[in-house]
Design an enzyme around this catalytic site. Sequence first.
Site, PDB file in Angstrom:
ATOM      1  N   ARG A 197       0.819  -1.207   0.000  1.00  0.00           N
ATOM      2  CA  ARG A 197       0.000   0.000   0.000  1.00  0.00           C
ATOM      3  C   ARG A 197       0.854   1.258   0.000  1.00  0.00           C
ATOM      4  O   ARG A 197       0.476   2.282  -0.564  1.00  0.00           O
ATOM      5  CB  ARG A 197      -0.947  -0.005   1.213  1.00  0.00           C
ATOM      6  CG  ARG A 197      -2.044   1.076   1.130  1.00  0.00           C
ATOM      7  CD  ARG A 197      -2.961   1.045   2.346  1.00  0.00           C
ATOM      8  NE  ARG A 197      -2.263   1.457   3.538  1.00  0.00           N
ATOM      9  CZ  ARG A 197      -2.203   0.754   4.656  1.00  0.00           C
ATOM     10  NH1 ARG A 197      -2.790  -0.428   4.732  1.00  0.00           N
ATOM     11  NH2 ARG A 197      -1.555   1.202   5.715  1.00  0.00           N
ATOM     12  N   LYS A 253      -6.912   8.925 -18.540  1.00  0.00           N
ATOM     13  CA  LYS A 253      -7.152   9.573 -19.830  1.00  0.00           C
ATOM     14  C   LYS A 253      -5.973   9.355 -20.783  1.00  0.00           C
ATOM     15  O   LYS A 253      -5.717   8.254 -21.202  1.00  0.00           O
ATOM     16  CB  LYS A 253      -7.441  11.058 -19.615  1.00  0.00           C
ATOM     17  CG  LYS A 253      -8.349  11.369 -18.418  1.00  0.00           C
ATOM     18  CD  LYS A 253      -9.704  10.692 -18.472  1.00  0.00           C
ATOM     19  CE  LYS A 253     -10.581  11.170 -17.314  1.00  0.00           C
ATOM     20  NZ  LYS A 253     -11.845  10.445 -17.200  1.00  0.00           N
ATOM     21  N   TYR A 297     -12.767  20.376 -13.689  1.00  0.00           N
ATOM     22  CA  TYR A 297     -13.356  19.039 -13.669  1.00  0.00           C
ATOM     23  C   TYR A 297     -14.469  18.982 -12.634  1.00  0.00           C
ATOM     24  O   TYR A 297     -14.263  19.277 -11.462  1.00  0.00           O
ATOM     25  CB  TYR A 297     -12.271  18.004 -13.374  1.00  0.00           C
ATOM     26  CG  TYR A 297     -12.784  16.601 -13.239  1.00  0.00           C
ATOM     27  CD1 TYR A 297     -13.621  16.032 -14.203  1.00  0.00           C
ATOM     28  CD2 TYR A 297     -12.437  15.827 -12.143  1.00  0.00           C
ATOM     29  CE1 TYR A 297     -14.092  14.750 -14.073  1.00  0.00           C
ATOM     30  CE2 TYR A 297     -12.898  14.532 -11.999  1.00  0.00           C
ATOM     31  CZ  TYR A 297     -13.731  13.989 -12.963  1.00  0.00           C
ATOM     32  OH  TYR A 297     -14.206  12.717 -12.826  1.00  0.00           O
ATOM     33  N   ASP A 322      -3.755  20.845 -12.690  1.00  0.00           N
ATOM     34  CA  ASP A 322      -4.345  19.687 -13.357  1.00  0.00           C
ATOM     35  C   ASP A 322      -3.998  19.828 -14.835  1.00  0.00           C
ATOM     36  O   ASP A 322      -4.556  20.658 -15.548  1.00  0.00           O
ATOM     37  CB  ASP A 322      -5.860  19.667 -13.148  1.00  0.00           C
ATOM     38  CG  ASP A 322      -6.531  18.484 -13.835  1.00  0.00           C
ATOM     39  OD1 ASP A 322      -5.902  17.846 -14.710  1.00  0.00           O
ATOM     40  OD2 ASP A 322      -7.711  18.202 -13.523  1.00  0.00           O
TER      41      ASP A 322
END
Length: 389
Positions: free
Chosen positions: A51, A201, A103, A176
């Site tokens: 993790r 994306k 977004y 971003d």
Amino acid sequence: MSKPLHPDSIAAQALGWIDEATRAITPPIHVSSTYLRDPDNQYRSGRVYARADNPAYDQAEAVINTLEGGHQTLLFASGMAAATAVFQALQPGDHVLAPKVMYWSLRNWLMTFATGWGLQVELIDMTDPATVQAALRPGKTRLVWIETPANPLWSITDIAATASLAHEAGALLAVDSTVATPLLTQPLSLGADLVMHAATKYLNGHSDLIAGCLSTRADNEHWQRVRKVRAQVGGTLGSFEAWLLLRGLRTLHLRVRAACASAQRIAEHFDGHALVAEVLYPGLPGFPGHAIAARQMQGGFGGMMSIRAKHGEAAAIAVAAQTQLWKRATSLGGTESLIEHRASVEGAGTPAPADLLRLSVGIENTEDLIADLEQALAAAAAAVGAAPR
């Protein structure tokens, strides 16, 4: 090599790493969740628990970090996990600035979860440096978040100018850069402190995984908290997904180059079209922010654009219904071209006009894409009883 490699070569060979155990060019998929301690209870291998530190991440993180020119890159389970980690690493009461156009899912999270958690979130017009400067609270504003080009209007923010303003006020700047990709814009070189990608994306580019990443310009206290958020909150990527992301990164330069060229051609074709009220694309000379985009985007203006149907919302929805090659689906950056009536998806409060269609340009033949939109526009006009004029 005697000189730095071009980003195309870095991406295609994924830094040229070879698996030392097998000499394989394609890396193995590491699935172990835990690692053996040394006899004295130490972890000299550097691995403790997947993790926090998964060897499946190493190569993809290194490729992205090299393309961004960063100090370090971390993979996350999604773009949202990466983006929200930046804000979760702040303290309750901190003031943050974010754009009005961004977004939609992150905007919703900021105005609900983040404010409820104690952050002071202010949404402003990030395309206007004077507005940014007026909104900054020196000593109180800890983070300025921008998105450029900004979904779904593709508005452009000057990264270097905003970074300067943020730093003068003692704030970090995070960008971003999902739409621009590191092939078109390197925000860290323009003064940004952090850059985020929804790796689902363009970085992956095949619409078959959910992933996100963050790159930092420097190892600072905020970045160390971001690392802890990933490990302790648990927004970690699966090993197979990390392998898929690396596979996608190898063709990033080919896909982005093709999408940029096709989007530019489509935007120019429909600019001034009888059935299109407006084309929103940074590559058009008349687009607001075009000059800034030309300065900070090298090699193209991205594969995302929007068109506004001349005869309103009904016509826009009808256009999407009539397309055959363009697929009606959410997301962007894949090999297939997508079309979406964005206001319907985002709902109340959306900055998307009701007549707007968001287009993600894929890598199909450009003339086929144009022909499909042409027939869809004509069919939609007929369906709503509007003739071209």
